[in-house]
Design a protein around this motif. Structure first.
Motif, PDB file in Angstrom:
ATOM      1  N   ASP A  56     -14.931 -19.444 -40.324  1.00 22.87           N
ATOM      2  CA  ASP A  56     -15.358 -20.597 -41.105  1.00 22.87           C
ATOM      3  C   ASP A  56     -14.460 -20.752 -42.329  1.00 22.87           C
ATOM      4  OD1 ASP A  56     -16.226 -18.429 -42.539  1.00 22.87           O
ATOM      5  OD2 ASP A  56     -18.230 -19.180 -42.910  1.00 22.87           O
ATOM      6  N   THR A  57     -14.593 -21.866 -43.008  1.00 21.82           N
ATOM      7  CA  THR A  57     -13.735 -22.152 -44.153  1.00 21.82           C
ATOM      8  C   THR A  57     -14.029 -21.196 -45.302  1.00 21.82           C
ATOM      9  OG1 THR A  57     -13.698 -24.468 -43.534  1.00 21.82           O
ATOM     10  CG2 THR A  57     -13.050 -23.943 -45.780  1.00 21.82           C
ATOM     11  N   LEU A  58     -12.970 -20.729 -45.931  1.00 18.59           N
ATOM     12  CA  LEU A  58     -13.122 -19.850 -47.084  1.00 18.59           C
ATOM     13  C   LEU A  58     -13.028 -20.680 -48.362  1.00 18.59           C
ATOM     14  CD1 LEU A  58     -10.986 -16.707 -46.260  1.00 18.59           C
ATOM     15  CD2 LEU A  58     -13.409 -16.767 -46.725  1.00 18.59           C
ATOM     16  N   PRO A  59     -14.120 -20.970 -49.012  1.00 18.38           N
ATOM     17  CA  PRO A  59     -14.053 -21.756 -50.251  1.00 18.38           C
ATOM     18  C   PRO A  59     -13.724 -20.861 -51.437  1.00 18.38           C
ATOM     19  CG  PRO A  59     -16.330 -21.312 -49.714  1.00 18.38           C
ATOM     20  CD  PRO A  59     -15.498 -20.644 -48.650  1.00 18.38           C
ATOM     21  N   PHE A  60     -12.475 -20.382 -51.494  1.00 17.43           N
ATOM     22  CA  PHE A  60     -12.102 -19.479 -52.569  1.00 17.43           C
ATOM     23  C   PHE A  60     -11.879 -20.265 -53.853  1.00 17.43           C
ATOM     24  CE2 PHE A  60     -10.917 -16.309 -49.309  1.00 17.43           C
ATOM     25  CZ  PHE A  60     -11.652 -15.262 -49.823  1.00 17.43           C
ATOM     26  N   SER A  61     -12.953 -20.676 -54.472  1.00 19.54           N
ATOM     27  CA  SER A  61     -12.846 -21.328 -55.763  1.00 19.54           C
ATOM     28  C   SER A  61     -12.625 -20.247 -56.818  1.00 19.54           C
ATOM     29  CB  SER A  61     -14.119 -22.117 -56.070  1.00 19.54           C
ATOM     30  OG  SER A  61     -15.247 -21.269 -55.990  1.00 19.54           O
ATOM     31  N   LEU A  62     -11.573 -20.391 -57.567  1.00 15.72           N
ATOM     32  CA  LEU A  62     -11.228 -19.389 -58.571  1.00 15.72           C
ATOM     33  C   LEU A  62     -11.833 -19.770 -59.917  1.00 15.72           C
ATOM     34  CD1 LEU A  62      -7.495 -18.880 -57.600  1.00 15.72           C
ATOM     35  CD2 LEU A  62      -9.477 -17.533 -56.898  1.00 15.72           C
TER      36      LEU A  62
ATOM     37  N   GLY B 276     -20.052 -17.116 -43.840  1.00 20.47           N
ATOM     38  CA  GLY B 276     -20.316 -15.705 -44.077  1.00 20.47           C
ATOM     39  C   GLY B 276     -19.519 -15.036 -45.156  1.00 20.47           C
ATOM     40  N   TYR B 277     -18.582 -15.737 -45.810  1.00 22.48           N
ATOM     41  CA  TYR B 277     -17.654 -15.065 -46.708  1.00 22.48           C
ATOM     42  C   TYR B 277     -17.940 -15.275 -48.186  1.00 22.48           C
ATOM     43  CZ  TYR B 277     -15.179 -14.898 -42.302  1.00 22.48           C
ATOM     44  OH  TYR B 277     -14.870 -14.689 -40.986  1.00 22.48           O
ATOM     45  N   TYR B 278     -18.451 -16.441 -48.547  1.00 25.04           N
ATOM     46  CA  TYR B 278     -18.627 -16.717 -49.970  1.00 25.04           C
ATOM     47  C   TYR B 278     -20.051 -17.122 -50.318  1.00 25.04           C
ATOM     48  CZ  TYR B 278     -15.630 -16.935 -54.092  1.00 25.04           C
ATOM     49  OH  TYR B 278     -14.992 -16.655 -55.269  1.00 25.04           O
ATOM     50  N   ASP B 279     -20.924 -16.990 -49.353  1.00 26.74           N
ATOM     51  CA  ASP B 279     -22.352 -17.246 -49.564  1.00 26.74           C
ATOM     52  C   ASP B 279     -23.100 -16.029 -49.028  1.00 26.74           C
ATOM     53  OD1 ASP B 279     -24.534 -19.620 -49.985  1.00 26.74           O
ATOM     54  OD2 ASP B 279     -25.112 -18.314 -48.320  1.00 26.74           O
ATOM     55  N   PRO B 280     -24.132 -15.559 -49.715  1.00 26.50           N
ATOM     56  CA  PRO B 280     -24.798 -14.321 -49.306  1.00 26.50           C
ATOM     57  C   PRO B 280     -25.776 -14.467 -48.148  1.00 26.50           C
ATOM     58  CG  PRO B 280     -25.836 -15.172 -51.278  1.00 26.50           C
ATOM     59  CD  PRO B 280     -24.654 -16.071 -50.998  1.00 26.50           C
ATOM     60  N   GLY B 281     -26.043 -15.698 -47.693  1.00 28.00           N
ATOM     61  CA  GLY B 281     -27.129 -15.930 -46.750  1.00 28.00           C
ATOM     62  C   GLY B 281     -27.062 -15.093 -45.482  1.00 28.00           C
ATOM     63  N   TYR B 282     -25.911 -15.092 -44.810  1.00 26.81           N
ATOM     64  CA  TYR B 282     -25.812 -14.343 -43.561  1.00 26.81           C
ATOM     65  C   TYR B 282     -25.966 -12.838 -43.808  1.00 26.81           C
ATOM     66  CZ  TYR B 282     -23.554 -18.597 -41.620  1.00 26.81           C
ATOM     67  OH  TYR B 282     -23.244 -19.871 -41.225  1.00 26.81           O
ATOM     68  N   THR B 283     -25.384 -12.343 -44.902  1.00 28.45           N
ATOM     69  CA  THR B 283     -25.530 -10.927 -45.228  1.00 28.45           C
ATOM     70  C   THR B 283     -26.997 -10.579 -45.466  1.00 28.45           C
ATOM     71  OG1 THR B 283     -23.335 -10.907 -46.257  1.00 28.45           O
ATOM     72  CG2 THR B 283     -24.799  -9.074 -46.768  1.00 28.45           C
ATOM     73  N   VAL B 284     -27.711 -11.455 -46.153  1.00 31.75           N
ATOM     74  CA  VAL B 284     -29.140 -11.246 -46.372  1.00 31.75           C
ATOM     75  C   VAL B 284     -29.872 -11.179 -45.036  1.00 31.75           C
ATOM     76  CG1 VAL B 284     -31.232 -12.316 -47.307  1.00 31.75           C
ATOM     77  CG2 VAL B 284     -29.136 -12.256 -48.677  1.00 31.75           C
ATOM     78  N   ASP B 285     -29.494 -12.034 -44.098  1.00 32.99           N
ATOM     79  CA  ASP B 285     -30.125 -12.022 -42.781  1.00 32.99           C
ATOM     80  C   ASP B 285     -29.843 -10.713 -42.040  1.00 32.99           C
ATOM     81  OD1 ASP B 285     -30.982 -14.576 -43.375  1.00 32.99           O
ATOM     82  OD2 ASP B 285     -29.422 -15.561 -42.196  1.00 32.99           O
ATOM     83  N   VAL B 286     -28.628 -10.202 -42.174  1.00 28.79           N
ATOM     84  CA  VAL B 286     -28.282  -8.923 -41.547  1.00 28.79           C
ATOM     85  C   VAL B 286     -29.107  -7.787 -42.145  1.00 28.79           C
ATOM     86  CG1 VAL B 286     -26.426  -7.206 -41.329  1.00 28.79           C
ATOM     87  CG2 VAL B 286     -25.963  -9.626 -40.857  1.00 28.79           C
ATOM     88  N   LEU B 287     -29.229  -7.777 -43.470  1.00 31.02           N
ATOM     89  CA  LEU B 287     -29.979  -6.710 -44.130  1.00 31.02           C
ATOM     90  C   LEU B 287     -31.472  -6.792 -43.805  1.00 31.02           C
ATOM     91  CD1 LEU B 287     -27.974  -6.808 -47.443  1.00 31.02           C
ATOM     92  CD2 LEU B 287     -28.200  -4.805 -45.977  1.00 31.02           C
ATOM     93  N   ASN B 288     -31.992  -7.999 -43.669  1.00 25.43           N
ATOM     94  CA  ASN B 288     -33.389  -8.134 -43.264  1.00 25.43           C
ATOM     95  C   ASN B 288     -33.582  -7.789 -41.785  1.00 25.43           C
ATOM     96  OD1 ASN B 288     -35.071  -8.855 -45.545  1.00 25.43           O
ATOM     97  ND2 ASN B 288     -33.862 -10.725 -45.684  1.00 25.43           N
TER      98      ASN B 288
END
Length: 353
Positions: free
Chosen positions: A25-31, A186-198
Motif C-alpha cells: 500500500d502507499t507509504l504516506p511518509f509525511s515528514l 499497514g505502515y503509517y497507521d496503527p490499525g492493522y497492528t492493533v488488530d494483530v495484537l488483539n
C-alpha cells in the motif's frame, strides 16, 4: 521443468491455493520538518504534526530526547502502542468450513477497538497436549481490501502449519472483506497492528491454545506488522517473516522506488533521525533473544531483497538471533522454493514454540 510447472507441482503437494502478488500500500511518509537548508532547524522549530515545540541544546540543535518525545506521540510508534491495552475477545465461530487433513477450519470473529474483525482459524484434530497447542498469528500481505476474502489466498501456506500441529489464526484486518473499520494501510497507521495484537490476545483466551507458545508469521506488509507486534507484546516468542517490508522507515522512505520516473526524496538529517526512531528497527534490543527467521527472493519485484539484508544487519548489530534465507532468482511469493521455505518455517516454530 519450467518455473510454472514447478510451481504447480508444489501447490499440488501442498493441497492449497496460491496467493496473488501482493502490491504494497502507499507509504504516506509525511515528514514533520521541511527539508530545506542543510543542518538543524532554528531553536523552537515547531513540529507541524501537533504544533509542539522541540527542545534544543545551547547551540540551537534539536536534541535526541526531543525527537524521541516527538516520536512517542505518533500513534504508530512502539512507545504509543506499548501504552495501549489489547484485550482481544473470545473467538466467535461464524462458519464451519470443510476440515483439513488433520485439522478443523472455521471462520471466526474477534473484537479489536470495538470493531468486529473476521479471521480464519485452524485447530489440530484431537485433544490438545498438556498446556494447549502452540499457535501462530498469521499475517497476510497487501491485498486490495475490497477484493479480500477470508477463505481465499494463503491457503497452502496456512495448511502447512496446520498440518504440523499448530493452531493458526489469519486475521482479515479492519476494512478487509466483511471486517468492520477503515483500511488505512499497514505502515503509517496503527490499525492493522492493533488488530494483530488483539488477534494474539484472543488466542491467549482460547483454552485449546498454550499462551506461552505463540508466534507470528508474516508476508510482505504482514512482515512489518509481525515485527512491530513482536516488539510490543513480549508474550510473542518468535516470528518468521517472508519478503517482509522490514527495513527501517529511513530506508523505506528513500529506497522503495515506485518507478524509474519517481526519484527518491532527499531527506535531511533531522527527518532521517525521526524516521529511524519511528521504525521498529530502532528497538531490536528489546527482543531480548526472541528469534526471527527471514526469507526473501533476490528477484522480488515488489519488495527488494535489500530490505531483508537491512533487517538482518540491524538484528546482528543488536545482538539478536536471526536466520536469513536467500532464494536466488525467486519472486515475491517464493514460488520456486515454496515447499522448502515452508518446511524451514515449520521447523523454526517447532524449535522455538
Amino acid at each position: 521443468m519450467s518455473a510454472l510447472l514447478r510451481l504447480i507441482a508444489v501447490l499440488l503437494v501442498l493441497g492449497g491455493a496460491y496467493v496473488v502478488v501482493t502490491r504494497p500500500d502507499t507509504l504516506p511518509f509525511s515528514l514533520p520538518w521541511q527539508a530545506s537548508e542543510p543542518g538543524a532547524p532554528s531553536p523552537g522549530t515547531p513540529g507541524p504534526t501537533d504544533g509542539s515545540t522541540l527542545r534544543t541544546d545551547p547551540l540551537g540543535r534539536v536534541t535526541d530526547e526531543a525527537i524521541e518525545a516527538f516520536v512517542a506521540r505518533q500513534p504508530i510508534s512502539l512507545q504509543a502502542l506499548r501504552a495501549r491495552k489489547f484485550p482481544g475477545s473470545a473467538l466467535k465461530v461464524v462458519r464451519t468450513l470443510n476440515a483439513g487433513v488433520n485439522y478443523s477450519r472455521q471462520v471466526v470473529s474477534y473484537q479489536s477497538e470495538g470493531l468486529t474483525i473476521y479471521a480464519l482459524l485452524t485447530v489440530p484434530a484431537g485433544p490438545p497436549p498438556k498446556g494447549g497447542w502452540p499457535a501462530i498469528v498469521f499475517n497476510h500481505g497487501y491485498i486490495p481490501p475490497d477484493e479480500y476474502r477470508t477463505t481465499e489466498r494463503y491457503v497452502a501456506y496456512q495448511d502447512a502449519f496446520a498440518r504440523a500441529g499448530f493452531v493458526t489464526l489469519k486475521s482479515d484486518y479492519r476494512g478487509h472483506g466483511s471486517s468492520e473499520g477503515e483500511a488505512r494501510g499497514g505502515y503509517y497507521d496503527p490499525g492493522y497492528t492493533v488488530d494483530v495484537l488483539n488477534a494474539a490476545a484472543s488466542l491467549k483466551k482460547d483454552p485449546r491454545v498454550n499462551p506461552k507458545r505463540l508466534g507470528l508469521w508474516g508476508h510482505s506488509m504482514g512482515g512489518q506488522l509481525s515485527l512491530r507486534a513482536l516488539l510490543v507484546d513480549p508474550d510473542l516468542k518468535a516470528a518468521s517473516l517472508w519478503a517482509g517490508v522490514v527495513a527501517g522507515y529511513d530506508v523505506l522512505a528513500t529506497d522503495w522506488k515506485r518507478s524509474p520516473q519517481t526519484p527518491p526524496p532527499v531527506i535531511d538529517g533531522l527527518n532521517r533521525r525521526y524516521l529511524r526512531l519511528l521504525s521498529p528497527n530502532s528497538a531490536l534490543e528489546d527482543l531480548r533473544g526472541r528469534p526471527i527467521q527471514l526469507h526473501h527472493g533476490t528477484a522480488d519485484k515488489d519488495v527488494p531483497y535489500s530490505f531483508q539484508k537491512a533487517l538482518a544487519n540491524d538484528l546482528r548489530a543488536a545482538g539478536q538471533p536471526v536466520e536469513a534465507y536467500r532464494y536466488e532468482g525467486d519472486d515475491h511469493n517464493l514460488s520456486q522454493n515454496l515447499g522448502v521455505a515452508l518446511r524451514r518455517s515449520v521447523a523454526f516454530f517447532k524449535k522455538h514454540l
